[in-house]
Design an enzyme around this catalytic site. Structure first.
Site, PDB file in Angstrom:
ATOM      1  N   GLU A 280      33.516 -37.316  19.558  1.00  0.00           N
ATOM      2  CA  GLU A 280      34.436 -36.257  19.943  1.00  0.00           C
ATOM      3  C   GLU A 280      35.389 -36.713  21.040  1.00  0.00           C
ATOM      4  O   GLU A 280      36.572 -36.391  21.038  1.00  0.00           O
ATOM      5  CB  GLU A 280      33.637 -35.023  20.409  1.00  0.00           C
ATOM      6  CG  GLU A 280      34.366 -33.711  20.209  1.00  0.00           C
ATOM      7  CD  GLU A 280      33.407 -32.529  20.307  1.00  0.00           C
ATOM      8  OE1 GLU A 280      33.157 -31.901  19.269  1.00  0.00           O
ATOM      9  OE2 GLU A 280      32.897 -32.240  21.396  1.00  0.00           O
ATOM     10  N   GLU A 283      37.907 -38.788  19.447  1.00  0.00           N
ATOM     11  CA  GLU A 283      38.806 -37.937  18.654  1.00  0.00           C
ATOM     12  C   GLU A 283      39.844 -37.287  19.569  1.00  0.00           C
ATOM     13  O   GLU A 283      41.034 -37.240  19.255  1.00  0.00           O
ATOM     14  CB  GLU A 283      37.992 -36.853  17.922  1.00  0.00           C
ATOM     15  CG  GLU A 283      38.852 -36.011  16.974  1.00  0.00           C
ATOM     16  CD  GLU A 283      38.088 -34.841  16.343  1.00  0.00           C
ATOM     17  OE1 GLU A 283      36.868 -34.698  16.584  1.00  0.00           O
ATOM     18  OE2 GLU A 283      38.731 -34.067  15.612  1.00  0.00           O
ATOM     19  N   CYS A 300      30.265 -27.822  17.997  1.00  0.00           N
ATOM     20  CA  CYS A 300      28.806 -28.007  17.984  1.00  0.00           C
ATOM     21  C   CYS A 300      28.060 -26.765  17.561  1.00  0.00           C
ATOM     22  O   CYS A 300      26.900 -26.828  17.187  1.00  0.00           O
ATOM     23  CB  CYS A 300      28.291 -28.359  19.374  1.00  0.00           C
ATOM     24  SG  CYS A 300      29.248 -29.588  20.193  1.00  0.00           S
ATOM     25  N   SER A 320      37.484 -29.726  16.362  1.00  0.00           N
ATOM     26  CA  SER A 320      37.083 -31.119  16.203  1.00  0.00           C
ATOM     27  C   SER A 320      36.437 -31.265  14.836  1.00  0.00           C
ATOM     28  O   SER A 320      35.753 -30.362  14.360  1.00  0.00           O
ATOM     29  CB  SER A 320      36.076 -31.464  17.303  1.00  0.00           C
ATOM     30  OG  SER A 320      35.344 -32.604  16.926  1.00  0.00           O
ATOM     31  N   LYS A 359      21.917 -22.185  13.005  1.00  0.00           N
ATOM     32  CA  LYS A 359      21.634 -23.570  12.604  1.00  0.00           C
ATOM     33  C   LYS A 359      20.968 -23.619  11.230  1.00  0.00           C
ATOM     34  O   LYS A 359      21.100 -24.599  10.508  1.00  0.00           O
ATOM     35  CB  LYS A 359      20.724 -24.238  13.646  1.00  0.00           C
ATOM     36  CG  LYS A 359      21.428 -24.613  14.935  1.00  0.00           C
ATOM     37  CD  LYS A 359      22.266 -25.872  14.800  1.00  0.00           C
ATOM     38  CE  LYS A 359      23.078 -26.147  16.057  1.00  0.00           C
ATOM     39  NZ  LYS A 359      24.142 -27.130  15.824  1.00  0.00           N
ATOM     40  N   GLU A 362      23.798 -23.499   8.964  1.00  0.00           N
ATOM     41  CA  GLU A 362      24.548 -24.750   9.031  1.00  0.00           C
ATOM     42  C   GLU A 362      23.870 -25.834   8.197  1.00  0.00           C
ATOM     43  O   GLU A 362      24.515 -26.563   7.438  1.00  0.00           O
ATOM     44  CB  GLU A 362      24.658 -25.210  10.489  1.00  0.00           C
ATOM     45  CG  GLU A 362      25.495 -26.469  10.669  1.00  0.00           C
ATOM     46  CD  GLU A 362      25.455 -26.996  12.103  1.00  0.00           C
ATOM     47  OE1 GLU A 362      24.363 -27.076  12.702  1.00  0.00           O
ATOM     48  OE2 GLU A 362      26.528 -27.338  12.634  1.00  0.00           O
ATOM     49  N   GLU A 367      28.266 -28.936   2.236  1.00  0.00           N
ATOM     50  CA  GLU A 367      28.867 -30.220   2.594  1.00  0.00           C
ATOM     51  C   GLU A 367      27.962 -31.069   3.499  1.00  0.00           C
ATOM     52  O   GLU A 367      28.272 -32.232   3.766  1.00  0.00           O
ATOM     53  CB  GLU A 367      30.235 -30.003   3.257  1.00  0.00           C
ATOM     54  CG  GLU A 367      30.233 -29.232   4.561  1.00  0.00           C
ATOM     55  CD  GLU A 367      30.342 -27.724   4.370  1.00  0.00           C
ATOM     56  OE1 GLU A 367      29.915 -27.215   3.309  1.00  0.00           O
ATOM     57  OE2 GLU A 367      30.839 -27.046   5.298  1.00  0.00           O
ATOM     58  N   CYS A 504      23.678 -22.620  24.384  1.00  0.00           N
ATOM     59  CA  CYS A 504      22.490 -22.643  23.518  1.00  0.00           C
ATOM     60  C   CYS A 504      21.247 -22.090  24.197  1.00  0.00           C
ATOM     61  O   CYS A 504      20.357 -21.566  23.533  1.00  0.00           O
ATOM     62  CB  CYS A 504      22.218 -24.056  23.045  1.00  0.00           C
ATOM     63  SG  CYS A 504      23.634 -24.758  22.197  1.00  0.00           S
TER      64      CYS A 504
END
Lengths: 572, 428
Positions: A280, A283, A300, A320, A359, A362, A367, A504
């Site tokens: 990141e 990036e 994230c 990102s 999560k 996710e 993908e 988190c």
């Protein structure tokens, strides 16, 4: 604030004039029962079990919504109060399935605890006959409307803390229900699956999908090599499940506990958090150097990503392309780790322990299979891991301190603070600063990005280029920043967004009873973890350096792109 | 003081006759508005205060005190709301005022707005009153055309923009904070008080909310003075009260009675007594949310203090007579079901308490209840009354409480374990 005298259960006492009867009573050591009340939410006064007697007022008054006045004479323990509170509890139970023994909240249900405290022994009311259907439509959350007591805490979190607002109260009278619009299922509405609703639900009406049986099954399968990764935020909250005070650092015991359960390798999401910083950070530098879309926003937090996809798809180019640390770990576990350990990807089961309910979603995104199969197989929340350890009879207090396995268990302090709001930003700044300036940071603590303020700002000089950082946590705050971007008023280079309040550590999968006060203590603990680490900068992580040397070759390289980066889609 | 009313009264009640604007003006209408505008808000307010007018919607709060709270507020934009969400079964007084003497109401609203410093207002009329809505809409337009409403009323510089708002059909919207939410386009559920509407009401601005009957009293007080007004009623409760009389009486309808008259007198003098050959078993006072009292209590005067001492709620002023052919239990259940249907569902005691009370009454009426159910019902009723969120929930328990107090025998007689034990053994 001036003090006034009130009489509480016959005793004259001085209290601040601005507080409620509930606050005054609690300050005096009298813990009045509450259900709809939550310290981080607006006062709702729906459940009515906190009622008390005030001299001169005909009816009982709810202590949560009534402010003290000078000379007020309050009685909280009269037979009249006790009868009314018990009766209201009885009325709630009569509308409740009373499946306490088999309920997921058995042991930590607020209704059950209060009923026990008040000695509710007999329910005269007739049990409601009809039953609603349960909502199993998402990988993250399960709704059981039969158990809902209509306290409104979930809707309050959804509307005012997250500003998502997909949970409403519908209809009136006994037909009232709290659900997505027109009784739809969670999968059919723009729910981000953050689980803040589940975190504040006092009963078992909404909770995480329980995946513990799938983990038991994997652990029992001799053909499978089961590895587990643990998110930074779990190490400072898991101990609460065993009665430790909030903010207890339990990394070593957590590792021992996971080994006791039979995981073949105990790894650390902190490793891939360091890796995230490498990708990141580069990036960001690439976008600054080559005129990419700025401000760049962190990716994230899967609830946050889903929110963007539903509500601000036009701003997706700002995100990102980095996968979250959980998904980077999964992709590497089934490629790099498989290769170095001589295993086949199909024989590896990757389990995550996350503070987060999103999560789970996710991990199941189509993908997320860069390794050729699903990168992360099963996601457990902190609460689920707590239940597994209880089930196994593991005495958390007696566990020895242990260390993570290598190489995917080696990490830095920078990764640990990922669990707190501002942590990703701070970790990134530590690395980006040194990479760009070539200088060594003297003070690693970017304190401006820390703390519970909703939107935080910081500015760092990188060899003459100013990087303006913005941090938001909780989607209501994130929305403010997004609206600024849309209006062209966001003077930021890099923005960190965490879906849940506090980051988190305040995730929807964390122990019940989480409040902002507890969030602050967990955050404090994470900074302590950071301070105690021998390495505190992601680019200094030797395991990460080795990974680039032997496998990825360089940040943003071809393999990095294939394994560690992704794309997002509009869901609007 | 208990004189019967003849020609000289506050409300011009003659069924079937609509008082149009010209007629209203011929009878001295709008002279009160002119007088109020000329003498200023303070003088007018003192007149209302001296008259001792209290809210006629049910809560009986002193009207002048409420207006003073608005005047004490520094916020410039203030609202006035006329609560015409009359929804209690058996109550029809506000509908009569709206359809028969609309300009007396509009004049009252205008004067109240002037005293309170409100420049915008709503009449919140229940959806089920389409005729009243039509008449009020037309009357508002006409009053505007003639300069009694709108900009620069009667050249005084005072302006009031008044709109009609139709409720969507919820009894609870009669509760003032729920009504405000409803106008704001939100769910019609009560809000926490404080802040009271006088502090932060519609769109968070200071708001005066009064019942139709309260506001329609105002022009007569201003026109004819507080002392004239006090010639009706008693020192504790001056003026008159509109009574919606229904049930088992000879003459049903709307009557204007002076305070101080007894309920027995209202039923005999205005209602013509019970139906021929029947005895009165019970009387429901104050509408669906009111109480059920036995005939021996009918000698209580219609007066706020006297009624509050005996536990009678004057409420909206509805009186429903039950003769000896009626079942107390089914009458109570009717009203209970109304409240159960209309409960907003927000708070536990109202939502769940009424549900359980209804189930117990089902069992009682089916002869399936036992004596313990009656004491459970009493306990649930106490919780509903003690702990409900809003006044409507609290009042929903009134008929239960009073009927359980005065007609407990009828409840117990319905229980299957009420028979002496030896009979049970025989049948067993």
């Amino acid at each position: 604030m001036q003090n006034i005298n009130i009489t509480l259960n016959g005793k004259v006492t001085a209290v601040a004039s601005e507080i409620t009867i509930l606050e005054a009573a609690r300050q005096q050591g009298i813990d009045l029962p509450t259900l709809c009340h939550h310290p981080d939410q607006r006062v709702k006064a729906n459940c009515r079990i906190c009622v008390v007697e005030v001299e001169g007022i005909k009816n009982l008054v709810p202590s949560c919504s009534t402010r003290v006045t000078a000379g007020m004479n309050i009685t909280t323990n009269s037979p009249r109060v006790r009868e009314t509170v018990r009766t209201i509890l009885e009325l709630i139970f009569a509308d409740h399935p009373q499946e306490c023994l088999t309920c997921i909240r058995n042991g930590n249900c607020e209704l059950r605890q209060i009923a026990a405290k008040f000695g509710v022994r007999d329910i005269q009311g007739e049990k409601r006959k009809h039953s609603f259907s349960q909502d199993f439509s998402t990988p993250s959350l399960v709704r059981n409307p039969d158990k809902c007591i209509k306290c409104g805490r979930c809707a309050e979190a959804c509307h005012y803390i997250q500003n998502v607002g997909i949970l409403y109260s519908h209809n009136r009278s006994t037909e009232i229900s709290i659900s997505p619009e027109y009784g739809k299922q969670l999968a059919d509405v723009a729910c981000v699956l953050c689980g803040q609703c589940a975190l504040v639900c006092p009963v078992g009406a909404i909770h995480e999908r329980d995946d513990t049986d799938r983990v038991w099954e994997a652990l029992a399968d001799p053909q499978k090599h089961v590895v587990v990764q643990v998110a930074p935020a779990v190490r400072v909250s898991l101990a609460e499940e065993f009665g430790f005070p909030s903010g207890e650092i339990a990394t070593g015991k957590l590792i021992s506990a996971l080994r006791s359960l039979g995981f073949d390798r105990v790894f650390d999401t902190d490793f891939s958090a360091d890796l995230t910083i490498m990708e990141e950070g580069h990036e960001l530098l690439d976008r600054i150097a080559n005129g990419g879309v700025l401000p760049m926003i962190t990716s994230c937090s899967p609830g946050w990503i889903k929110y963007m996809e539903h509500y601000y798809p036009e701003l997706i180019p700002h995100l990102s392309t980095c996968k979250s640390p959980q998904q980077m770990f999964g992709a590497l576990a089934k490629t790099y780790y498989a290769q170095t350990s001589g295993l086949e990807a199909k024989d590896i089961i990757v389990v995550s322990v996350m503070p987060c309910t999103a999560k789970k979603f996710e991990a199941e995104r189509p993908e997320m299979n860069a390794s050729g199969s699903q990168d992360v197989d099963i996601v457990l929340t902190t609460r689920e891991l707590g239940r597994m350890l209880q089930h196994e009879g593991i005495d958390f207090r007696m566990l020895p301190e242990a260390e993570f396995d290598s190489p995917l268990g080696i990490s830095t302090g920078a990764a640990a603070i990922f669990g707190a709001t501002g942590g990703v930003m701070e970790a990134a700044l530590r690395t980006v600063y040194e990479v760009v300036t070539g200088k060594t940071l003297t003070d690693l603590n970017f304190t401006a990005v820390r703390g519970m303020a909703g939107v935080k700002k910081a500015s760092v000089d990188l060899a003459g280029t100013e990087v303006k950082a913005g941090i938001a946590h909780g989607l209501a705050n994130a929305k403010k920043i997004l609206e600024m971007i849309k209006a062209g008023q966001a003077d930021y280079t890099f923005i960190e967004v965490m879906c849940c309040p506090g980051g988190c550590i305040g995730g929807g999968g964390q122990p019940y009873g989480t409040t902002n006060e507890i969030r602050a203590r967990r955050i404090q603990a994470l900074y302590q973890v950071d301070e105690n680490m021998p390495l505190r900068k992601s680019h200094e992580n030797p395991a990460v350096q080795e990974l680039y040397q032997d496998f990825l070759l360089e940040p943003l390289g071809e393999l990095s792109h294939r394994l560690l980066h992704t794309q997002y889609c509009s869901r609007s | 003081m208990n004189k019967m009313l003849d020609d000289d009264q506050i409300f011009n009640i003659s069924p079937g006759r609509h008082v149009d604007l010209d007629h209203h003006c011929q009878n001295g209408g709008y002279s009160a508005l002119a007088k109020a505008l000329a003498q200023g808000p303070e003088t007018s307010l003192k007149e209302i205060s001296d008259a001792g007018l209290r809210g006629r919607g049910g809560a009986a709060f002193p009207t002048a005190e409420k207006i003073k709270m608005l005047r004490a507020n520094t916020e410039k934009l203030r609202y006035i709301i006329c609560n015409a969400d009359e929804g209690e079964p058996g109550t029809f007084k506000d509908r009569f005022i709206m359809t028969h003497i609309p300009f007396q109401l509009l004049e009252g609203i205008t004067i109240a707005a002037f005293m309170a410093g409100a420049s915008e207002g709503y009449i919140y009329v229940r959806h089920e009153y389409p005729e009243a809505q039509k008449i009020l809409r037309e009357s508002i337009e006409e009053a505007e055309r003639r300069g009694f409403l709108g900009e620069n009323i009667l050249g005084s510089g005072f302006s009031l923009s008044l709109k009609l708002f139709s409720g969507a059909g919820s009894y609870l919207c009669g509760e003032e904070t729920a009504l405000i939410s409803s106008i704001e386009g939100k769910k019609g559920r009560p809000r926490l008080k404080p802040p009271y509407p006088t502090q932060a009401g519609l769109w968070q601005k200071p708001t005066l909310i009064n019942n139709v009957e309260t506001l329609a009293n105002i022009p007569k007080i201003i026109e004819k003075s507080a002392s004239w007004y006090r010639s009706f009623g008693t020192p504790d409760s001056p003026g008159t009260k509109l009574i919606s009389l229904s049930g088992d009486v000879q003459n049903r309808g709307l009557f204007e009675v002076p305070f101080g008259i007894t309920f027995a007198e209202i039923i005999s003098e205005y209602g013509g007594g019970a139906k021929t050959g029947k005895a009165i078993k019970a009387v429901n006072i104050g509408g669906a949310s009111g109480v059920l009292i036995p005939p021996e209590m009918l000698f209580t005067p219609l007066e706020y203090l006297a009624c509050s001492k005996t536990g009678i709620t004057i409420g909206s002023g509805a009186i429903f007579v039950l003769d000896d052919t009626r079942s107390i239990l089914s009458n109570v259940q009717n009203r209970l079901r109304f409240f159960l249907h209309e409960s907003c569902g927000k708070c536990t005691p109202c939502r769940e308490g009424l549900r359980q009370a209804n189930l117990i009454l089902d069992r009682l009426l089916a002869g399936e209840a036992v004596r313990q159910d009656v004491s459970t019902l009493e306990r649930y009723t106490r919780a509903i009354q003690e702990a409900s969120f809003c006044g409507l929930g609290q009042a929903a328990g009134n008929s239960l409480r009073s009927s359980l107090a005065y007609y407990r025998d009828e409840y117990l007689a319905s229980c299957r374990d009420n028979k002496p034990s030896f009979i049970e053994e025989e049948t067993a």
